[in-house]
Design a protein around this motif. Structure first.
Motif, PDB file in Angstrom:
ATOM      1  N   LYS A 142       3.100   7.062   5.239  1.00  0.00           N
ATOM      2  CA  LYS A 142       2.752   7.395   6.629  1.00  0.00           C
ATOM      3  C   LYS A 142       3.808   6.964   7.641  1.00  0.00           C
ATOM      4  O   LYS A 142       3.970   7.595   8.676  1.00  0.00           O
ATOM      5  N   ASP A 202       0.851  -1.189   0.000  1.00  0.00           N
ATOM      6  CA  ASP A 202       0.000   0.000   0.000  1.00  0.00           C
ATOM      7  C   ASP A 202       0.894   1.250   0.000  1.00  0.00           C
ATOM      8  O   ASP A 202       1.690   1.432   0.924  1.00  0.00           O
ATOM      9  N   THR A 217      -3.450   5.134  10.167  1.00  0.00           N
ATOM     10  CA  THR A 217      -3.415   6.460  10.786  1.00  0.00           C
ATOM     11  C   THR A 217      -2.644   6.393  12.103  1.00  0.00           C
ATOM     12  O   THR A 217      -1.818   7.263  12.399  1.00  0.00           O
ATOM     13  N   GLU A 256       0.334   4.159   0.798  1.00  0.00           N
ATOM     14  CA  GLU A 256       0.094   4.942   2.011  1.00  0.00           C
ATOM     15  C   GLU A 256       0.980   4.469   3.166  1.00  0.00           C
ATOM     16  O   GLU A 256       1.299   5.229   4.074  1.00  0.00           O
ATOM     17  N   TYR A 257       1.322   3.189   3.136  1.00  0.00           N
ATOM     18  CA  TYR A 257       2.104   2.597   4.225  1.00  0.00           C
ATOM     19  C   TYR A 257       3.470   3.278   4.331  1.00  0.00           C
ATOM     20  O   TYR A 257       3.853   3.756   5.397  1.00  0.00           O
TER      21      TYR A 257
END
Lengths: 119, 151
Positions: free
Chosen positions: A33, A27, B113, A29-30
């Motif tokens: 982030k 991913d 998150t 996003e992994y």
């Protein structure tokens, strides 16, 4: 089928752990982030390990394995834990008659996910 | 986000572990899980470490996993005064651990998150230089972490 149902289900959730891990590290996003980058080569090694396990499970019980793959596409996972006699995928209360079996893979009568009871 | 996850009963102020395996076992041991579930979780965390250490450098590690054994997103924080060899990116021993475990289905993206928040806090702590390890209570450690949680 040479392995017991319990052993089969243990291997099936190991497969699910590997599927979740592969999905996570691929991913975008992994990395964005967390700042953690996983080398492509290591992901490929993990995918090979995953595919070997999948092959073993497909051979041992094709119906259950294909069900797992179908459920994974639908829910993002194919196997879930029973907690307090409740399915942790759809949160339906399970019939009292539904208990872990050695001779058969048990599924949720409401959502169809494969169920596992862990101590 | 982190404030919701930090719990005084999920803190280790003086870890005994010397190796990566021992550290993960010590962190997992904090959770109220059966031995079977602890073993499953430990294997899952080790599998992630095989892909590359979650020791992000400057004395901090963020072992993490999604696992069938937990019912909610779970964070355990551990402090090692002596430091643990965790194959970190910079080769330095780890003094501060954030172990994050999430359920297999995470539709709200809470897990990513939370991981992002932990990474951000870790960078803020690392930026100060030496990591504190002299906490006298779980609350003091939690306050220290939250002081660095600037959204």
């Amino acid at each position: 089928m040479t392995m017991s149902k319990r052993e089969y289900l243990r291997k099936l959730y190991l497969l699910q752990d590997l599927d979740l891990l592969i999905q996570q590290v691929k991913d975008p996003e992994y990395e964005a982030k967390t700042g953690l980058k996983v080398e492509e080569e290591r992901i490929a090694d993990l995918e090979r390990k995953r595919n070997e396990l999948a092959k073993e499970l497909l051979k041992a019980d094709p119906v259950t394995y294909q069900r797992y793959e179908m459920l994974k596409r639908r829910y993002g996972r194919g196997i879930t834990r029973v907690v307090n006699h409740m399915c942790t995928n759809c949160f339906a209360a399970l019939p009292a008659s539904l208990t872990p079996r050695d001779d058969e893979v048990v599924t949720c009568p409401n959502c169809g996910i494969i169920l596992i009871w862990l101590e | 986000m982190l404030k919701e996850l930090l719990r005084e009963d999920r803190v280790i102020l003086d870890m005994k572990a010397k190796t990566k395996e021992e550290a993960l076992k010590e962190l997992v041991d904090v959770l109220d899980l059966s031995e079977e579930k602890k073993e499953i979780l430990f294997k899952s965390l080790m599998q992630r470490e095989i892909l590359g250490s979650t020791g992000i450098g400057k004395g901090i590690a963020i072992p993490h996993s999604r696992s069938i054994v937990v019912d909610n997103i779970t964070l355990v924080v551990g402090v090692s005064k002596e430091g643990v060899d965790f194959d970190s990116l910079d080769g330095k021993p780890v003094h501060l651990f954030f172990m994050l475990i999430a359920t297999p289905n995470d539709p709200s993206m809470k897990y990513l998150t939370a991981l992002g928040s932990i990474a951000r806090v870790s960078r803020a702590i690392a930026h100060e230089g030496e990591i504190r390890t002299d906490f006298s209570s779980p609350k003091e450690l939690i306050d220290y972490i939250l002081e660095h949680d600037h959204e």
